[in-house]
Motif scaffolding. Structure first.
Motif, PDB file in Angstrom:
ATOM      1  N   LEU A  33       0.828  -1.198   0.000  1.00 51.98           N
ATOM      2  CA  LEU A  33       0.000   0.000   0.000  1.00 51.98           C
ATOM      3  C   LEU A  33       0.868   1.255   0.000  1.00 51.98           C
ATOM      4  N   GLY A  34       1.995   1.190   0.726  1.00 52.88           N
ATOM      5  CA  GLY A  34       2.902   2.330   0.732  1.00 52.88           C
ATOM      6  C   GLY A  34       3.468   2.611  -0.654  1.00 52.88           C
ATOM      7  N   ALA A  36       2.183   1.612  -3.540  1.00 51.30           N
ATOM      8  CA  ALA A  36       1.085   1.978  -4.437  1.00 51.30           C
ATOM      9  C   ALA A  36       0.657   3.426  -4.223  1.00 51.30           C
ATOM     10  N   LEU A  37       0.612   3.865  -2.987  1.00 55.38           N
ATOM     11  CA  LEU A  37       0.255   5.255  -2.708  1.00 55.38           C
ATOM     12  C   LEU A  37       1.331   6.214  -3.212  1.00 55.38           C
ATOM     13  N   LEU A  38       2.601   5.812  -3.040  1.00 50.05           N
ATOM     14  CA  LEU A  38       3.708   6.669  -3.466  1.00 50.05           C
ATOM     15  C   LEU A  38       3.728   6.863  -4.973  1.00 50.05           C
ATOM     16  N   SER A  40       1.254   5.748  -7.247  1.00 46.05           N
ATOM     17  CA  SER A  40      -0.032   5.774  -7.946  1.00 46.05           C
ATOM     18  C   SER A  40      -1.052   6.687  -7.285  1.00 46.05           C
ATOM     19  N   GLY A  41      -1.376   6.428  -6.029  1.00 48.73           N
ATOM     20  CA  GLY A  41      -2.450   7.148  -5.369  1.00 48.73           C
ATOM     21  C   GLY A  41      -2.214   8.647  -5.233  1.00 48.73           C
ATOM     22  N   LEU A  42      -1.141   9.018  -4.537  1.00 48.63           N
ATOM     23  CA  LEU A  42      -0.851  10.435  -4.316  1.00 48.63           C
ATOM     24  C   LEU A  42      -0.570  11.196  -5.615  1.00 48.63           C
ATOM     25  N   VAL A 219      -9.800  11.631  -4.222  1.00 54.14           N
ATOM     26  CA  VAL A 219      -9.147  10.654  -3.341  1.00 54.14           C
ATOM     27  C   VAL A 219      -9.709   9.256  -3.580  1.00 54.14           C
ATOM     28  N   ALA A 222      -8.406   7.902  -6.827  1.00 54.05           N
ATOM     29  CA  ALA A 222      -6.989   7.567  -6.696  1.00 54.05           C
ATOM     30  C   ALA A 222      -6.803   6.270  -5.918  1.00 54.05           C
ATOM     31  N   MET A 223      -7.611   6.058  -4.880  1.00 56.28           N
ATOM     32  CA  MET A 223      -7.521   4.825  -4.100  1.00 56.28           C
ATOM     33  C   MET A 223      -7.865   3.613  -4.956  1.00 56.28           C
ATOM     34  N   THR A 226      -5.024   2.899  -7.218  1.00 60.60           N
ATOM     35  CA  THR A 226      -3.923   2.323  -6.453  1.00 60.60           C
ATOM     36  C   THR A 226      -4.094   0.823  -6.268  1.00 60.60           C
TER      37      THR A 226
END
Length: 260
Positions: A33-34, A36-38, A40-42, A219, A222-223, A226
């Motif tokens: 998740l970290g 993917a957020l770094l 993709s998500g953010l 958000v 984006a989630m 991700t």
């Protein structure tokens, strides 16, 4: 613990790839998740807000400018730049998750720093593979859809090959075709199921997002992006290991040497 992917499968099995993919994710959920957020998500949130503010700012500043050729060119450039950045970030994410997945399947504990380092180190060749796959499969699809799909499936594990076997752009694409030969239908079934699941989830999320406003909707979108990127990347990496076992029957010890 080493996954069942390393137990000398007799043939490529979709169910085993699914099981191993979600088992790997569950063992490394925080790391995945970290990453993917770094990657993709953010970035997806930032890019969405940037493009929306740029385009809406132009329209609010001078509504008649939207039809101006130079302004249309600017708006198109913004869209292309955002798309290219998203493409590069998706490749970084795939490389990082491929590294993490195969480290886990080898019985090791993947680290955040190592995954990022590998992703950055192989960015240029990964970008080369990504562009060649898009161009090759895309051009083939313009003539007939089936040849394009066949080419895409043949190159589907090129990035895992690049990350783990370090064969370069063309060498990794050629190696991927060797590994996937004879397993195209199984791979097609795997990715088709994943795409169907993705489309169902996206449809449900789209209905929910319509009820949301502004940044909350960004958000949520984006989630979703991700999670989808994470699952597809992990499934691709697990498929690579599965294909190595099926095609070459390498033992756990031999794979450990290759992946070290």
């Amino acid at each position: 613990m080493v996954s069942t992917t390393l137990e000398r499968p007799d043939k490529f099995r979709i169910g085993r790839v699914f099981n191993d993919s979600f088992a790997v994710i569950s063992r490394n959920i925080g790391l995945y998740l970290g990453l993917a957020l770094l990657f993709s998500g953010l970035p997806a949130i930032v890019l969405r807000l940037w493009t929306e503010s740029t385009l809406s700012g132009t329209a609010l500043g001078d509504p008649t400018a939207v039809a101006d050729p130079s302004m249309m060119f600017w708006n198109s450039s913004v869209g292309i730049a955002a798309g290219l950045i998203s493409f590069i970030l998706s490749l970084l994410l795939q490389s990082a998750l491929v590294r993490a997945t195969i480290e886990d399947l080898n019985g090791k504990r993947p680290s955040f720093g190592d995954c990022i380092q590998i992703a950055i180190r192989y960015l240029l060749p990964t970008l080369g593979i990504g562009l060649l796959v898009v161009l090759g499969a895309g051009l083939a699809s313009l003539a007939l859809l089936v040849p394009g799909i066949i080419l895409w499936l043949g190159w589907s594990v090129a990035i895992p090959v690049l990350i783990q076997e370090r064969l370069g752009v063309l060498g990794s694409m050629s190696r991927s075709r060797v590994l996937t030969k004879g397993n195209s239908w199984a791979l097609f079934g795997l990715f088709l199921i994943l795409m169907i699941i993705t489309m169902v989830i996206q449809s449900v999320m789209a209905a929910i997002i319509l009820l949301l406003d502004g940044i909350v909707a960004d958000v949520a979108a984006a989630m979703l992006s991700t999670v989808v990127s994470m699952v597809l990347s992990v499934a691709t990496a697990v498929s690579y290991v599965e294909l190595r076992q099926v095609k070459e029957g390498a033992s756990v010890e031999e794979l450990a040497e290759i992946f070290s």
